[in-house]
Scaffold this motif. Structure first.
Motif, PDB file in Angstrom:
ATOM      1  N   TYR A 209       0.823  -1.216   0.000  1.00  0.00           N
ATOM      2  CA  TYR A 209       0.000   0.000   0.000  1.00  0.00           C
ATOM      3  C   TYR A 209       0.853   1.261   0.000  1.00  0.00           C
ATOM      4  O   TYR A 209       2.029   1.253   0.349  1.00  0.00           O
ATOM      5  CB  TYR A 209      -0.981   0.008   1.169  1.00  0.00           C
ATOM      6  CG  TYR A 209      -0.369   0.064   2.552  1.00  0.00           C
ATOM      7  CD1 TYR A 209      -0.221   1.281   3.220  1.00  0.00           C
ATOM      8  CD2 TYR A 209       0.029  -1.095   3.226  1.00  0.00           C
ATOM      9  CE1 TYR A 209       0.311   1.343   4.493  1.00  0.00           C
ATOM     10  CE2 TYR A 209       0.553  -1.052   4.496  1.00  0.00           C
ATOM     11  CZ  TYR A 209       0.703   0.166   5.134  1.00  0.00           C
ATOM     12  OH  TYR A 209       1.241   0.216   6.397  1.00  0.00           O
ATOM     13  N   LEU A 210       0.238   2.341  -0.448  1.00  0.00           N
ATOM     14  CA  LEU A 210       0.930   3.620  -0.566  1.00  0.00           C
ATOM     15  C   LEU A 210       1.243   4.193   0.809  1.00  0.00           C
ATOM     16  O   LEU A 210       0.400   4.166   1.707  1.00  0.00           O
ATOM     17  CB  LEU A 210       0.068   4.623  -1.341  1.00  0.00           C
ATOM     18  CG  LEU A 210      -0.270   4.258  -2.783  1.00  0.00           C
ATOM     19  CD1 LEU A 210      -1.211   5.298  -3.365  1.00  0.00           C
ATOM     20  CD2 LEU A 210       0.986   4.138  -3.629  1.00  0.00           C
ATOM     21  N   PRO A 211       2.441   4.768   0.977  1.00  0.00           N
ATOM     22  CA  PRO A 211       2.754   5.426   2.245  1.00  0.00           C
ATOM     23  C   PRO A 211       1.973   6.732   2.360  1.00  0.00           C
ATOM     24  O   PRO A 211       1.504   7.279   1.350  1.00  0.00           O
ATOM     25  CB  PRO A 211       4.260   5.691   2.131  1.00  0.00           C
ATOM     26  CG  PRO A 211       4.501   5.811   0.662  1.00  0.00           C
ATOM     27  CD  PRO A 211       3.550   4.850   0.012  1.00  0.00           C
ATOM     28  N   PRO A 212       1.818   7.257   3.576  1.00  0.00           N
ATOM     29  CA  PRO A 212       1.070   8.513   3.737  1.00  0.00           C
ATOM     30  C   PRO A 212       1.613   9.656   2.889  1.00  0.00           C
ATOM     31  O   PRO A 212       0.840  10.517   2.440  1.00  0.00           O
ATOM     32  CB  PRO A 212       1.222   8.808   5.233  1.00  0.00           C
ATOM     33  CG  PRO A 212       1.427   7.478   5.864  1.00  0.00           C
ATOM     34  CD  PRO A 212       2.223   6.682   4.877  1.00  0.00           C
ATOM     35  N   CYS A 213       2.931   9.673   2.653  1.00  0.00           N
ATOM     36  CA  CYS A 213       3.501  10.788   1.881  1.00  0.00           C
ATOM     37  C   CYS A 213       3.074  10.767   0.417  1.00  0.00           C
ATOM     38  O   CYS A 213       3.320  11.746  -0.303  1.00  0.00           O
ATOM     39  CB  CYS A 213       5.020  10.808   2.005  1.00  0.00           C
ATOM     40  SG  CYS A 213       5.804   9.219   1.774  1.00  0.00           S
ATOM     41  N   ALA A 214       2.424   9.693  -0.039  1.00  0.00           N
ATOM     42  CA  ALA A 214       1.849   9.697  -1.381  1.00  0.00           C
ATOM     43  C   ALA A 214       0.616  10.590  -1.435  1.00  0.00           C
ATOM     44  O   ALA A 214       0.224  11.060  -2.511  1.00  0.00           O
ATOM     45  CB  ALA A 214       1.482   8.276  -1.804  1.00  0.00           C
TER      46      ALA A 214
END
Length: 245
Positions: A209-214
C-alpha cells in the motif's frame, strides 16, 4: 469470503481511509516548533513547545485563550484539526484541512488486480539484537530494531526482505521495486502475516500500500532500508493516488 472478495474489501477500506475528512490527504502542514511562540499558516494564535512534552497555543480567538495539546489530543479551529506529531521525542504541530485541494480532489487509489500468484512463500529468519538504519524522506536517520528477514524467490532470484515490528506488535516492511516512478509511487509499505512456529511465512504483495507521503508531502515517511529495493517489477498492490478535477 474468497481471496478476491477479501482483497476488494481491504482495498475499499483503504480508499475510505485515504479520502476521509481528516485522513492523510487532508494533511496541510507539519510545523516543527521551538519554545518561542510563532505563527502557523492557516491557524489563529501563536504556537510553541512547552518544554515538557506538549504544544501550547496562545492568543486564540477574540478572548485570547490558551490551550495545550499533548499525546493524542486534538483541537478543531474552524474546519482545521490540530494534532501533535511526535518523532522520537521531537514534536511538531500538524494541521489537517478537509478543504485541502488534494483531499477534495481525491477520487481513488489505483491498484493492480489481485493475483494469488503474488502470495509468495518465504522463510522467516529472526535477527535478535540487530538494528537497521532508517532514513526518512526528509533525510533524517535513526537506528531501529530489526525483527528479521524474510527469504524468498522472485523470478528465480533469491531475495530477502527486512522487516520491523510495530508498537502494536505487527510485522511490516518498506520496499521499492522496478515499477517505482513509472507505474507506482516511489516506494510502498507492506504488512506481513505472522510467520508460523517453524519459520514458514507468506509475503502477500497484493497488500502493498501507498505510504502517507503519497497523499501529502507533509508526512515524513521512512524510505526502504538497504536490501529492500529490487530491480524486478512487483506488479501487485496499490499503484498511485487518483485525483479528479
Amino acid at each position: 469470503m474468497g481471496f478476491v472478495d477479501e482483497w476488494r474489501a481491504w482495498h475499499a477500506s483503504r480508499e475510505r481511509y485515504a479520502g476521509a475528512e481528516y485522513g492523510p490527504a487532508a494533511l496541510e502542514s507539519t510545523n516543527w516548533l521551538i519554545t518561542e511562540p510563532a505563527a502557523v499558516d492557516g491557524v489563529s494564535g501563536l504556537w510553541a513547545l512547552t518544554g515538557d512534552g506538549g504544544i501550547r497555543g496562545t492568543d486564540l480567538g477574540a478572548t485570547g485563550s490558551v490551550v495545550t495539546l499533548r499525546g493524542r489530543e486534538t483541537l478543531r479551529i474552524g474546519r482545521r484539526e490540530l494534532r501533535v506529531f511526535d518523532r522520537r521525542g521531537e514534536l511538531a504541530l500538524r494541521v489537517f484541512n478537509p478543504r485541502r485541494l488534494e483531499r477534495e480532489r481525491f477520487s481513488a487509489i489505483d491498484a493492480y488486480p489481485p493475483r494469488e500468484g503474488w502470495r509468495i512463500s518465504a522463510r522467516f529468519e529472526a535477527t535478535p539484537g540487530e538494528t537497521v538504519a532508517i532514513i526518512t524522506i526528509d533525510g533524517r536517520t535513526h537506528e531501529t530494531e530489526l525483527a528479521g528477514r524474510l527469504h524468498f524467490t522472485l523470478d528465480g532470484a533469491a531475495l530477502a526482505l527486512a522487516v520491523t515490528r510495530s508498537e502494536q506488535g505487527g510485522l511490516s516492511a518498506v520496499f521499492g521495486d522496478g515499477t517505482n516512478g513509472t507505474e507506482t509511487y516511489r516506494f510502498r509499505f507492506l504488512p506481513i502475516e505472522e510467520p508460523a512456529a517453524d519459520g514458514s511465512a507468506v509475503i502477500d504483495f497484493n497488500r502493498a500500500y501507498l505510504p502517507p507521503c503519497a497523499f501529502s508531502d507533509q508526512f515524513v515517511c521512512p524510505l526502504p532500508p538497504t536490501g529492500n529495493r529490487y530491480s524486478a517489477p512487483i506488479r501487485a498492490g496499490e499503484r498511485a493516488v487518483v485525483l479528479g478535477r
